[in-house]
Design an enzyme around this catalytic site. Structure first.
Site, PDB file in Angstrom:
ATOM      1  N   ASP A 167       0.786  -1.082  -0.021  1.00  0.00           N
ATOM      2  CA  ASP A 167       0.174   0.120  -0.077  1.00  0.00           C
ATOM      3  C   ASP A 167       0.778   1.341   0.155  1.00  0.00           C
ATOM      4  OD1 ASP A 167      -2.196   1.521   0.169  1.00  0.00           O
ATOM      5  OD2 ASP A 167      -2.190   1.525   2.565  1.00  0.00           O
ATOM      6  N   GLU A 404       3.435  -7.887   7.496  1.00  0.00           N
ATOM      7  CA  GLU A 404       2.198  -8.568   6.703  1.00  0.00           C
ATOM      8  C   GLU A 404       2.572  -9.593   5.715  1.00  0.00           C
ATOM      9  OE1 GLU A 404      -0.689  -5.528   6.275  1.00  0.00           O
ATOM     10  OE2 GLU A 404      -1.008  -5.135   8.303  1.00  0.00           O
ATOM     11  N   TYR A 457      -6.709  -3.198  12.933  1.00  0.00           N
ATOM     12  CA  TYR A 457      -7.583  -2.206  12.215  1.00  0.00           C
ATOM     13  C   TYR A 457      -9.013  -2.563  12.473  1.00  0.00           C
ATOM     14  CZ  TYR A 457      -3.724  -0.244   9.735  1.00  0.00           C
ATOM     15  OH  TYR A 457      -2.472   0.650   9.405  1.00  0.00           O
ATOM     16  N   GLU A 493       0.786  -0.922  14.043  1.00  0.00           N
ATOM     17  CA  GLU A 493      -0.149  -0.129  13.192  1.00  0.00           C
ATOM     18  C   GLU A 493      -1.426  -0.063  13.870  1.00  0.00           C
ATOM     19  OE1 GLU A 493      -0.230  -0.830   9.010  1.00  0.00           O
ATOM     20  OE2 GLU A 493       1.934  -1.047   8.881  1.00  0.00           O
TER      21      GLU A 493
HETATM   22  C1  GCB Z   1      -1.317  -2.196   6.917  1.00  0.00           C
HETATM   23  C2  GCB Z   1      -0.126  -2.188   6.159  1.00  0.00           C
HETATM   24  C3  GCB Z   1       0.292  -0.554   5.548  1.00  0.00           C
HETATM   25  C4  GCB Z   1      -1.110   0.064   5.057  1.00  0.00           C
HETATM   26  C5  GCB Z   1      -2.164  -0.105   6.128  1.00  0.00           C
HETATM   27  C6  GCB Z   1      -3.642   0.483   5.571  1.00  0.00           C
HETATM   28  O1  GCB Z   1      -1.858  -3.050   7.508  1.00  0.00           O
HETATM   29  O2  GCB Z   1       0.922  -2.471   6.811  1.00  0.00           O
HETATM   30  O3  GCB Z   1       1.155  -0.920   4.862  1.00  0.00           O
HETATM   31  O4  GCB Z   1      -1.027   1.295   4.563  1.00  0.00           O
HETATM   32  O5  GCB Z   1      -2.424  -1.280   6.564  1.00  0.00           O
HETATM   33  O6  GCB Z   1      -3.648   1.889   5.739  1.00  0.00           O
HETATM   34  O7  GCB Z   1      -4.369  -0.200   5.391  1.00  0.00           O
END
Ligand code: GCB
Length: 582
Positions: A167, A404, A457, A493
């Site tokens: 990403d 990841e 997330y 994250e």
């Molecule tokens: C993740 C990735 C990161 C992405 C992020 C997202 O888990 O490690 O590279 O930018 O999520 O915003 O989805």
């Protein structure tokens, strides 16, 4: 890996940054058309900077870019070794000097250096040509697939353009400084230091030096008044130890750096000198804690990207200063070089400013098809390059070997163990991790590592809009991680997209309020656990990604906009972090 260049009485660095001629090679016919001697170009491009945003027709140019520059080398350097050094170029580079292919390098985020001494024309201008091929492939690190649609449908980010497996935008070109490094014929090639704290006031620096060729003469190694001298006879390496009394240890509050001065002399005449900045500190995992100089620390900070408008991934000192300044303004103490090794300049700045860094490889988004011996070998090579370049930075307190990857298939077990073993064999002093996504149940790789990192997330990709539920799941997932592995846990994250200027009450996805509430609530949960050693918010600033239905031009999870202006979440997390000790 050569030492980071420096200029002193015996060494010099001639910058080749600035404007280079540039030509696009869409059909990869440059070689057959003789571009290695002279490129057909009527335009110039800036180095260092990605090529994409410098001209509109290059935004989606993902083939080979050719660079050309002329350089005149002063006669005073006739007795020296001259090296071309490229800080980084994405992704596969070849270098010609006066028409001779002098070297090549695969990989977009680490430097390479090529000896061009024997090809120099001392009387004329010399032509240096660099081709940079950014066609990302399934075996590139990191991987993508620009030519084969069905592979990306199976493995990658579905339906994204360009079709990389990660990403962030696959910017192309020479993104870090280029220079000619002028070295004495016999010189210090590499230095490795390992520091230790003996007691409250005594520090120890173990060093290993290697020279580029057998040397007979005197080597001196000095920190302040402590000097060690070695008389060499046709030797290429030296080991030793310096003990520093009343030492000032490197820490976040006092990032003291000692100049370690190494000199070579032959018959009383000094022939080389190199000064390495050394921070005396220790870093260790002890039970569920991370200890810096024996004291427990909590890593409060962010993930980020080398990313800015127009520059793309180009190294610019102002962006480094700004990003570190923003981290400091927030009250953060640490970051991860997500998702690739950052510039030497970035790490030098972190050393001087007491910022703790988890150095990450460019292995983001490994899929099942990567777990084979060819990729494993290539990955070992990249790990070696990264550790050899960065081993002496006190700011680097841990290595992250992947972000990841698919760690849920049986082949991942041996693959990641081999990465761990390789990195450990090169550096026994720093904890090593990888970053898990989705779930820890069924993960076969994490068990090999010194601490557990997870990206989560909840409240965004899952449980959207349901923050109470998301917080509960996060809470349970953290406990599960600790139960399963019995090791310290870090959330590398967590975060939410917010489009600056979007407001909703009550908070909803994409509003500044939702991002602020999610981040502050989830941070408190992570912080409340005795076994967590860090929480990094994703991400410091909005950044450019591939085009994808989930992205509004940029990934908008920044606490700051791409212009580095704060969103509500930045102000809110600053309040939370200001209540904590550094
Ligand atoms: C993740 C990735 C990161 C992405 C992020 C997202 O888990 O490690 O590279 O930018 O999520 O915003 O989805």
């Amino acid at each position: 890996m050569m030492l980071y260049p420096q200029t002193n009485q015996l060494r010099n660095e001639i910058s080749l940054d600035g404007f280079w001629k540039f030509a696009k090679d869409e059909r990869n016919e440059g070689d057959s058309k003789g571009w290695q001697h002279s490129i057909p170009s009527d335009r110039e491009i800036a180095v260092p900077a990605s090529w994409n945003e410098q001209y509109q027709d290059l935004v989606h140019f993902f083939h080979t870019g050719w660079y050309e520059k002329e350089v005149i080398i002063p006669h005073i350097y006739k007795n020296h070794q001259i090296i071309v050094r490229v800080g980084a170029a994405n992704y596969y580079s070849r270098v010609w000097f006066n028409g001779n292919l002098v070297g090549e390098h695969e990989g977009g985020h680490l430097p390479f250096s090529i000896d061009i001494t024997e090809f120099i024309d001392w009387d004329g201008p010399n032509k240096i040509i660099i081709s940079v091929d950014v066609r990302i492939k399934p075996d590139s690190l990191p991987a993508g697939e620009v030519e084969n649609e069905h592979i990306i449908q199976k493995n990658g980010f579905k339906g994204q353009f360009p079709r990389n497996y990660y990403d962030f935008f696959p910017y192309g070109g020479i993104s870090r400084p280029v220079s000619l490094v002028v070295l004495p014929k016999t010189h210090i090639e590499d230095v490795t230091v390992v520091t230790d704290i003996i007691n409250n006031s005594t520090g120890q620096v173990d060093f290993n030096l290697t020279l580029n060729q057998p040397f007979t003469g005197l080597v001196s190694v000095m920190i302040e008044k402590e000097v060690e001298e070695f008389s060499l006879s046709n030797q290429t390496s030296v080991n030793g130890r310096l003990t520093i009394k009343d030492a000032k240890f490197w820490s976040m509050d006092h990032p003291h750096l000692y100049p370690l001065t190494i000199g070579l002399s032959e018959e009383g005449e000094k022939i080389d000198q190199y000064v390495l900045k050394v921070g005396i500190r220790t870093i260790a995992i002890d039970g569920d804690q991370l200890l810096l100089n024996g004291e427990p620390i909590f890593l409060r900070g962010v993930g980020l990207h080398e990313d800015f408008a127009v520059l793309g991934k180009g190294m610019h000192p102002a962006i480094i200063v700004k990003d570190m300044n923003l981290l400091n303004w927030l009250g953060g103490n640490s970051l991860r070089t997500s998702h690739y090794p950052y510039s030497d300049e970035f790490l030098n700045y972190a050393d001087k400013n007491g910022i703790l860094v988890i150095g990450e490889t460019p292995f983001v988004g490994f899929v099942e098809s990567h777990y084979n011996s060819t990729i494993e070998e290539k990955a070992h090579r990249v790990i070696s390059e990264m550790i050899l370049r960065d081993k002496n930075h006190p700011s680097i307190i841990a290595w992250s070997l992947a972000n990841e990857g698919n760690t849920f298939v049986p082949q991942a077990d041996g693959f990641y163990k081999s990465l761990y073993d390789h990195a450990k064999s090169l550096d026994q002093g720093r904890p090593i991790t990888i970053v898990n996504c989705l779930d820890v149940e069924g993960d076969v790789a994490l068990k090999h590592f010194d601490f557990v990192c997870i990206n989560r997330y909840y409240g965004w990709y899952t449980q959207p809009g349901l923050l109470d539920e998301a917080c509960e799941i996060l809470n349970n997932q953290l406990d599960l991680c600790h139960e399963l592995f019995g090791k310290p846990v870090m959330v590398t994250e967590f975060g939410a997209d917010a489009v600056a200027g979007m407001h909703m009450d009550p908070p909803e996805l994409f509003s500044e309020e939702y991002q602020a509430e999610m981040i502050t609530r989830q941070y408190e949960i992570i912080r409340s656990k005795a076994y967590t050693i860090g929480a990094h918010i994703w991400v410091l600033s909005d950044f450019k990604t591939s085009q994808n239905a989930k992205r509004v031009i940029l990934n908008r999870k920044g606490l700051f906009t791409r212009e580095r202006q704060p969103k509500l979440a930045a102000h809110e997390i600053k309040k939370v972090w200001s209540r904590e000790e550094k």
